[in-house]
Scaffold this motif. Structure first.
Motif, PDB file in Angstrom:
ATOM      1  N   GLY A  20       0.782  -1.227   0.000  1.00  0.00           N
ATOM      2  CA  GLY A  20       0.000   0.000   0.000  1.00  0.00           C
ATOM      3  C   GLY A  20       0.812   1.274   0.000  1.00  0.00           C
ATOM      4  O   GLY A  20       0.265   2.358  -0.171  1.00  0.00           O
ATOM      5  N   ARG A  25       3.017   0.247  -4.280  1.00  0.00           N
ATOM      6  CA  ARG A  25       2.036   0.435  -5.353  1.00  0.00           C
ATOM      7  C   ARG A  25       2.707   0.378  -6.726  1.00  0.00           C
ATOM      8  O   ARG A  25       2.148  -0.182  -7.676  1.00  0.00           O
ATOM      9  CB  ARG A  25       1.298   1.758  -5.168  1.00  0.00           C
ATOM     10  N   ASP A  42      -0.506  -5.646   3.566  1.00  0.00           N
ATOM     11  CA  ASP A  42      -0.115  -4.456   4.310  1.00  0.00           C
ATOM     12  C   ASP A  42      -0.679  -4.596   5.715  1.00  0.00           C
ATOM     13  O   ASP A  42      -1.566  -5.412   5.966  1.00  0.00           O
ATOM     14  CB  ASP A  42      -0.637  -3.177   3.650  1.00  0.00           C
ATOM     15  N   ASP A  44      -2.486  -2.441   7.285  1.00  0.00           N
ATOM     16  CA  ASP A  44      -3.836  -1.882   7.265  1.00  0.00           C
ATOM     17  C   ASP A  44      -4.436  -2.143   5.897  1.00  0.00           C
ATOM     18  O   ASP A  44      -3.938  -1.641   4.887  1.00  0.00           O
ATOM     19  CB  ASP A  44      -3.770  -0.381   7.553  1.00  0.00           C
ATOM     20  N   ILE A  45      -5.503  -2.919   5.840  1.00  0.00           N
ATOM     21  CA  ILE A  45      -6.065  -3.312   4.545  1.00  0.00           C
ATOM     22  C   ILE A  45      -6.604  -2.121   3.758  1.00  0.00           C
ATOM     23  O   ILE A  45      -6.677  -2.167   2.524  1.00  0.00           O
ATOM     24  CB  ILE A  45      -7.161  -4.389   4.735  1.00  0.00           C
ATOM     25  N   THR A  46      -6.950  -1.035   4.447  1.00  0.00           N
ATOM     26  CA  THR A  46      -7.439   0.146   3.717  1.00  0.00           C
ATOM     27  C   THR A  46      -6.338   0.755   2.848  1.00  0.00           C
ATOM     28  O   THR A  46      -6.633   1.467   1.885  1.00  0.00           O
ATOM     29  CB  THR A  46      -7.981   1.218   4.681  1.00  0.00           C
ATOM     30  N   GLN A  47      -5.077   0.467   3.177  1.00  0.00           N
ATOM     31  CA  GLN A  47      -3.966   0.968   2.365  1.00  0.00           C
ATOM     32  C   GLN A  47      -3.926   0.325   0.979  1.00  0.00           C
ATOM     33  O   GLN A  47      -3.255   0.828   0.073  1.00  0.00           O
ATOM     34  CB  GLN A  47      -2.635   0.709   3.075  1.00  0.00           C
ATOM     35  N   LEU A  48      -4.648  -0.787   0.817  1.00  0.00           N
ATOM     36  CA  LEU A  48      -4.630  -1.525  -0.452  1.00  0.00           C
ATOM     37  C   LEU A  48      -5.744  -1.090  -1.400  1.00  0.00           C
ATOM     38  O   LEU A  48      -5.876  -1.633  -2.499  1.00  0.00           O
ATOM     39  CB  LEU A  48      -4.744  -3.029  -0.176  1.00  0.00           C
ATOM     40  N   ALA A  49      -6.528  -0.116  -0.978  1.00  0.00           N
ATOM     41  CA  ALA A  49      -7.656   0.336  -1.807  1.00  0.00           C
ATOM     42  C   ALA A  49      -7.167   0.832  -3.161  1.00  0.00           C
ATOM     43  O   ALA A  49      -6.145   1.513  -3.272  1.00  0.00           O
ATOM     44  CB  ALA A  49      -8.401   1.461  -1.083  1.00  0.00           C
ATOM     45  N   GLY A  50      -7.914   0.451  -4.189  1.00  0.00           N
ATOM     46  CA  GLY A  50      -7.625   0.930  -5.532  1.00  0.00           C
ATOM     47  C   GLY A  50      -6.557   0.163  -6.285  1.00  0.00           C
ATOM     48  O   GLY A  50      -6.301   0.451  -7.459  1.00  0.00           O
ATOM     49  N   ARG A  56      -6.185  -9.682  -1.100  1.00  0.00           N
ATOM     50  CA  ARG A  56      -5.731  -8.640  -0.184  1.00  0.00           C
ATOM     51  C   ARG A  56      -5.557  -9.250   1.199  1.00  0.00           C
ATOM     52  O   ARG A  56      -6.457  -9.920   1.701  1.00  0.00           O
ATOM     53  CB  ARG A  56      -6.754  -7.492  -0.125  1.00  0.00           C
TER      54      ARG A  56
END
Length: 259
Positions: A20, A25, A42, A44-50, A56
């Motif tokens: 992330g 990236r 990562d 924090d899974i929100t870091q993998l958005a997009g 994930r």
């Protein structure tokens, strides 16, 4: 019919830790462009958005049990990686004095060295169980090769080089390759805590005249992971814009400003 990518990674599965971040990236994008399927991990899974990921994963690389569970999960899904990119890392201890903070040394080694072991060991065990090999690339740093500050980070990144060589030597007969990239300064959000002028000032130390882009490092990692690098293992590749080749400001100051 689609044409296979010349790097020979079409359909291969790649696991990237620290996916992330700015460099992570770029690594994901480079492998996807090479035809690979990518799992991103990562803390924090929100870091993998997009990101264009097939899977994930969210886990802390300093937690050995969590790393084993994540690799087990991929095995159950039939997504054991062909390529492992140990990219996760971070540093905030800029100098020896800053290491006097309680636990700072241990924390930096846990994040930048031991965490890579926690991910790598279960992956190589799955490969061994399946009677197959695979490719590992570690993101180290020029800090591992000469001193540019961040002493605990540097020690950890140097440890990655020794670990990669151990893997290359001891597991080479089982089809495992392990290599290291040693980037110089890369223009990512990891520098956000510093004055933006620092990176601009650093550029004068690089013979190519600029700070590295994440893609510079990512493309080298893809090459090392590919069959094009089948004869390369246990190697350390500086991706440093010539930083390790010599001291250009010194040359200018001593020999002349017209150089």
């Amino acid at each position: 019919m689609s044409t296979p990518h010349p790097f020979g990674l079409t359909g291969k599965h790649v696991l990237v830790t620290g996916a992330g971040g700015g460099l992570g990236r770029a690594i994901v994008a480079a492998f996807v462009s090479a035809g690979a399927y990518v799992t991103g991990a990562d803390q924090d899974i929100t870091q993998l958005a997009g990101l264009p990921l097939h899977h994930r994963l969210a886990f802390d690389i300093t937690d050995a049990a969590a790393c084993r569970r994540a690799i087990d999960e991929l095995e159950v899904l039939g997504a054991t990686p062909d390529v492992l990119v140990n990219n996760a890392g971070a540093s905030r201890a800029d100098s020896l004095a800053s290491l006097e903070e309680e636990g700072m040394w241990d924390a930096e080694l846990a994040t930048n060295l031991t965490g890579a072991y926690h991910v790598t060991a279960p992956v190589t065990k799955v490969w061994d169980k399946a009677g197959r090999g695979g490719t590992i690339v570690f993101t180290s740093s020029v800090n591992a090769l000469t001193h540019y500050g961040n002493p605990a980070y540097a020690a950890a990144k140097a440890g990655l080089i020794a670990y990669a060589r151990a893997l290359a030597v001891e597991l080479g007969c089982k089809g495992v390759r392990a290599n290291v990239v040693a980037p110089g300064s890369v223009r990512t959000a990891a520098w956000a805590h510093r004055d933006p002028a620092v990176l601009d000032a650093a550029a004068r130390h690089y013979p190519i005249g600029r700070i590295l882009a994440p893609e510079d490092v990512a493309n080298t990692i893809v090459f090392l992971a590919s069959p094009l690098a089948a004869g390369i293992t246990g190697a350390v590749i500086p991706v440093d814009g010539g930083l390790m080749a010599g001291n250009m400001p010194f040359v200018r100051d001593i020999i002349g400003s017209d150089i």
